[in-house]
Design a protein around this motif. Structure first.
Motif, short mmCIF file in Angstrom:
data_model
loop_
_atom_site.label_atom_id
_atom_site.label_comp_id
_atom_site.label_asym_id
_atom_site.label_seq_id
_atom_site.Cartn_x
_atom_site.Cartn_y
_atom_site.Cartn_z
N LYS A 52 6.03 12.85 -5.04
CA LYS A 52 6.69 11.95 -4.10
C LYS A 52 5.93 11.71 -2.79
O LYS A 52 5.97 10.60 -2.26
CB LYS A 52 8.10 12.49 -3.79
N PRO A 53 5.26 12.71 -2.23
CA PRO A 53 4.59 12.46 -0.95
C PRO A 53 3.50 11.39 -1.06
O PRO A 53 2.85 11.24 -2.09
CB PRO A 53 3.97 13.82 -0.60
N VAL A 54 3.31 10.65 0.03
CA VAL A 54 2.18 9.74 0.17
C VAL A 54 0.88 10.55 0.05
O VAL A 54 0.79 11.65 0.58
CB VAL A 54 2.24 9.04 1.54
N ILE A 55 -0.10 9.99 -0.66
CA ILE A 55 -1.41 10.63 -0.76
C ILE A 55 -2.44 9.76 -0.06
O ILE A 55 -2.61 8.58 -0.40
CB ILE A 55 -1.83 10.83 -2.24
N ILE A 56 -3.13 10.33 0.92
CA ILE A 56 -4.24 9.66 1.59
C ILE A 56 -5.48 10.50 1.33
O ILE A 56 -5.51 11.70 1.61
CB ILE A 56 -3.99 9.51 3.10
N ASN A 57 -6.50 9.86 0.78
CA ASN A 57 -7.72 10.56 0.41
C ASN A 57 -8.59 10.77 1.65
O ASN A 57 -9.08 9.82 2.26
CB ASN A 57 -8.47 9.73 -0.64
N GLY A 58 -8.83 12.03 2.00
CA GLY A 58 -9.71 12.36 3.11
C GLY A 58 -11.13 12.63 2.66
O GLY A 58 -11.95 13.10 3.45
N GLY A 59 -11.43 12.29 1.38
CA GLY A 59 -12.76 12.47 0.82
C GLY A 59 -12.70 13.25 -0.48
O GLY A 59 -12.18 14.37 -0.50
N ASP A 60 -13.20 12.65 -1.57
CA ASP A 60 -13.22 13.36 -2.85
C ASP A 60 -14.65 13.45 -3.37
O ASP A 60 -15.27 12.47 -3.73
CB ASP A 60 -12.32 12.66 -3.89
N GLY A 61 -15.17 14.68 -3.34
CA GLY A 61 -16.50 14.95 -3.88
C GLY A 61 -17.52 13.95 -3.38
O GLY A 61 -17.69 13.73 -2.18
N THR A 62 -18.22 13.30 -4.33
CA THR A 62 -19.18 12.25 -4.00
C THR A 62 -18.59 10.87 -4.26
O THR A 62 -19.33 9.88 -4.34
CB THR A 62 -20.47 12.41 -4.82
N GLY A 63 -17.26 10.80 -4.36
CA GLY A 63 -16.63 9.56 -4.81
C GLY A 63 -16.20 8.59 -3.75
O GLY A 63 -16.78 7.51 -3.59
N MET B 185 0.85 -1.19 0.00
CA MET B 185 0.00 0.00 0.00
C MET B 185 0.89 1.24 0.00
O MET B 185 1.48 1.59 1.01
CB MET B 185 -0.92 -0.03 1.23
N ASN B 186 1.00 1.89 -1.16
CA ASN B 186 1.85 3.08 -1.29
C ASN B 186 1.09 4.37 -1.04
O ASN B 186 1.66 5.39 -0.64
CB ASN B 186 2.48 3.12 -2.68
N ASN B 187 -0.22 4.36 -1.35
CA ASN B 187 -1.12 5.47 -1.10
C ASN B 187 -2.45 4.85 -0.71
O ASN B 187 -2.63 3.63 -0.80
CB ASN B 187 -1.31 6.32 -2.36
N LEU B 188 -3.41 5.67 -0.30
CA LEU B 188 -4.76 5.17 -0.07
C LEU B 188 -5.74 6.21 -0.59
O LEU B 188 -5.94 7.24 0.03
CB LEU B 188 -5.02 4.88 1.40
N VAL B 189 -6.34 5.92 -1.74
CA VAL B 189 -7.29 6.86 -2.33
C VAL B 189 -8.68 6.26 -2.49
O VAL B 189 -9.66 6.98 -2.63
CB VAL B 189 -6.79 7.41 -3.68
N SER B 190 -8.77 4.93 -2.48
CA SER B 190 -10.05 4.26 -2.66
C SER B 190 -10.01 2.91 -1.96
O SER B 190 -8.94 2.31 -1.82
CB SER B 190 -10.33 4.05 -4.16
N MET B 191 -11.17 2.42 -1.53
CA MET B 191 -11.20 1.10 -0.91
C MET B 191 -10.87 0.01 -1.91
O MET B 191 -10.51 -1.10 -1.52
CB MET B 191 -12.57 0.85 -0.28
N THR B 192 -10.97 0.29 -3.20
CA THR B 192 -10.59 -0.70 -4.19
C THR B 192 -9.08 -0.90 -4.23
O THR B 192 -8.59 -1.84 -4.84
CB THR B 192 -11.10 -0.31 -5.59
N ASP B 193 -8.31 -0.01 -3.57
CA ASP B 193 -6.86 -0.18 -3.46
C ASP B 193 -6.50 -1.34 -2.54
O ASP B 193 -5.38 -1.84 -2.57
CB ASP B 193 -6.20 1.08 -2.88
N LEU B 194 -7.45 -1.74 -1.68
CA LEU B 194 -7.15 -2.69 -0.61
C LEU B 194 -7.82 -4.04 -0.86
O LEU B 194 -9.01 -4.09 -1.20
CB LEU B 194 -7.63 -2.14 0.73
#
Length: 292
Positions: A114-125, A1-10
């Motif tokens: 380069k920084p890790v990206i963690i999604n804290g909420g994107d629109g209605t997505g 897990m390099n980033n976390l933007v969606s539950m489909t990543d996991l």
């Protein structure tokens, strides 16, 4: 897990690894990060729970938190999100939590910064860490998600919580049902009568009516909505003895949920918020350790 933007990543296994690490942090485990890190929380939409929960998690992990206020940033001068991230990368930020009104904002960033990206909420997505803390709360209650019946009720089509949970809960063996007015079901296969699911649900997860996303066109008064799709005191009395109430917050009292039920014995609403700190600690540590 390099980033976390969606539950489909996991994968299901990764989800449970986060949950078990969150439980260890709850029990007093110490962070295993072997170096110091600096993070920033970029919230371009209002937030209390998610923003403060992430900041608490970061501080518990002994991470330096660099303040960022979107209302005083150069995005107001026309700077793109990508360029803002490149600035923060240049000054040494290791990881970023970002909430943004644009769906899939992260597509312009992943693999390019380069920084890790963690999604804290994107629109209605997507809202992956909310989904993880919801899963943790259910697991904490029942010891499993297998065959648990979870009814997600309310403004489904505008809810990133509903979308994130739809992907994850089903993969963990839960039966997920959506309940909402026909005009708010969007792409979801939804039940349009709340009373049909009360007695058979292990979890009733209420959603906030997101007036700000309705373009001023809401077809219900508060009173009518509460009567048709709100968790009233009368409906709570019909719930299974072992079932619980959840809500991602913020909640509109006496709209989607009766005010008296927010802190009732079966409510886990504030427990969800408490669990959010431990889940976000687990996510941050697992991602950063993976990069060490």
């Amino acid at each position: 897990m390099n980033n976390l933007v969606s539950m489909t990543d996991l994968s299901a296994e990764q989800i449970m690894a986060v949950i078990k690490q969150a439980q260890l942090f709850r029990e007093g485990a110490i962070s295993q990060l072997s170096k110091s890190y600096t993070m920033a929380n970029l919230f371009f939409e209002p937030s209390t729970r998610t923003k403060m929960s992430f900041e608490m998690a970061e501080r518990k992990l002994q991470i330096e938190v660099l303040p960022f206020e979107s209302g005083f940033s150069s995005t107001l001068k026309g700077e793109t999100l990508y360029d803002t991230i490149k600035v923060l990368e240049s000054i040494g930020i290791d990881a970023l939590v970002i909430r943004h009104e644009e769906n899939n904002f992260f597509e312009s960033l992943i693999g390019k910064v380069k920084p890790v990206i963690i999604n804290g909420g994107d629109g209605t997505g997507n809202h992956p860490t909310q989904s993880l803390l919801d899963i943790y709360t259910i697991w904490q209650e029942f010891g499993t998600l297998e065959d648990k019946v979870i009814s997600i009720v309310g403004d489904v089509s505008h809810s990133r919580v509903a979308r994130s949970n739809a992907h994850a809960l089903t993969r963990l063996g839960a039966k997920v049902r959506f309940v909402c007015p026909p005009q708010w079901q969007g792409e979801f296969d939804a039940i349009n009568e709340f009373d049909e699911v009360i007695e058979s649900s292990d979890v009733i997860m209420m959603l906030r009516v997101q007036h700000e996303r309705h373009d001023g066109n809401t077809s219900f008064s508060k009173e009518d909505y509460h009567e048709a799709f709100g968790l009233t005191i009368e409906r709570e009395k019909r719930m299974k003895e072992s079932s619980i109430i959840m809500h991602p917050g913020p909640f509109n009292r006496d709209v989607e949920i009766a005010s008296e039920l927010i802190e009732c014995n079966r409510s886990r609403i504030f427990k969800q918020m408490e669990n959010g700190v431990y889940v976000r600690m687990a996510v941050i540590e697992m991602i950063l350790k993976g990069r060490e």
